[in-house]
Write a protein that holds these residues in place. Sequence first.
Motif, mmCIF file in Angstrom:
data_model
loop_
_atom_site.group_PDB
_atom_site.id
_atom_site.type_symbol
_atom_site.label_atom_id
_atom_site.label_comp_id
_atom_site.label_asym_id
_atom_site.label_seq_id
_atom_site.Cartn_x
_atom_site.Cartn_y
_atom_site.Cartn_z
ATOM 1 N N GLU A 7 0.795 -1.258 0.017
ATOM 2 C CA GLU A 7 0.164 -0.028 -0.180
ATOM 3 C C GLU A 7 0.674 1.227 0.142
ATOM 4 O O GLU A 7 0.360 2.302 -0.786
ATOM 5 N N TYR A 8 1.770 1.409 0.845
ATOM 6 C CA TYR A 8 2.632 2.513 0.871
ATOM 7 C C TYR A 8 3.661 2.739 -0.231
ATOM 8 O O TYR A 8 3.647 3.646 -0.663
ATOM 9 N N ALA A 9 3.860 1.431 -1.194
ATOM 10 C CA ALA A 9 4.738 1.788 -2.205
ATOM 11 C C ALA A 9 4.001 2.007 -3.494
ATOM 12 O O ALA A 9 4.237 3.124 -3.982
ATOM 13 N N LYS A 10 2.489 1.713 -3.348
ATOM 14 C CA LYS A 10 1.798 2.304 -4.589
ATOM 15 C C LYS A 10 1.608 3.569 -4.357
ATOM 16 O O LYS A 10 1.396 4.335 -5.317
ATOM 17 N N LYS A 11 1.314 4.031 -3.222
ATOM 18 C CA LYS A 11 0.769 5.323 -2.893
ATOM 19 C C LYS A 11 2.072 6.272 -3.217
ATOM 20 O O LYS A 11 1.755 7.350 -3.746
ATOM 21 N N THR A 12 3.225 5.870 -2.774
ATOM 22 C CA THR A 12 4.457 6.780 -2.872
ATOM 23 C C THR A 12 4.547 6.981 -4.223
ATOM 24 O O THR A 12 4.867 8.081 -4.993
ATOM 25 N N LEU A 13 4.465 5.770 -5.339
ATOM 26 C CA LEU A 13 4.772 5.966 -6.650
ATOM 27 C C LEU A 13 3.623 6.988 -7.227
ATOM 28 O O LEU A 13 3.930 7.664 -8.337
ATOM 29 N N GLU A 14 2.385 6.751 -6.870
ATOM 30 C CA GLU A 14 1.436 7.599 -7.603
ATOM 31 C C GLU A 14 1.634 8.899 -7.214
ATOM 32 O O GLU A 14 1.236 9.797 -7.991
ATOM 33 N N GLN A 15 1.995 9.467 -5.938
ATOM 34 C CA GLN A 15 2.074 10.712 -5.777
ATOM 35 C C GLN A 15 3.177 11.310 -6.137
ATOM 36 O O GLN A 15 3.339 12.415 -6.471
#
Length: 267
Positions: free
Chosen positions: A77-85
């Motif tokens: 979840e953190y990785a996906k959010k970091t990449l999207e942001q």
Amino acid sequence: MKKTGIYLLYGGALFFAIVLIIIFGSDKKTDLKNASVNTQSISAKKNPAEDVKPAEKIQLYLFHSTNRCYSCITAGEYAKKTLEQNFSQELKSGKIEFKEINVDLAENKEVANKFKAAGTSLFTNSIIDGTDNIKEDTQIWRLVSNEQAFSKYLSEKLKKLMGSEASAQETENVEKEDIVFYFGSDCPECENVEKYLQEKDIRNKISFEEKNINKNEEDANQMAEDAMYCNLDEESFGVPFLWADGKCYAGEKDITDLFNEKINGIS
């Protein structure tokens, strides 16, 4: 006869002087030549950082089994959010590719074998000149309890792989060896490890963190998370405890054996 002797004496001295001039002059030329060669060699050397090319593409793959633990789910979840942001354009263009891959599924066997992934693990593959540079990241698991720290660490690492400028401190934080020694008060084995660290001068040979779990609740929780990553239950671990490069070491012997292995590898 006397004059002849004087002439011979002067002639011999002059000859000797000429020989000395030739010898020292030759040595001086040799020194100057060597100095010139050394200067050229030094000027020809490049900063190692200049030889590292930016990645053409980065694959960020999170491998997991069918039964996922809290840390695995949270990391995804953190990785996906970091990449999207922070890397939306790179995701859109395909420069960065993020996948969560179940190693238990037959269709993922080939990619799991390529990355040598088993169970829960996070890998980066920076592709440079068409060549894979696959590396496992174990530091990430120690940051799942802090989303801000997780995002900052991952962002800095990806920027570095892409060739973006990063401060010296950022680079040091990304590359720092991931070793944490947990200890406690009134712990005989901890005292034995401390004695070992002093006798072998380990602190001046290896960089690692030290955390007293009796003085800081967050450190105790972090140790529990590290142990959970290694699939250890609460009854299987206690202090002294060492987290090193994604692996757990419990007890005096295992800890000192690891440090011995590391310092022997340095010498």
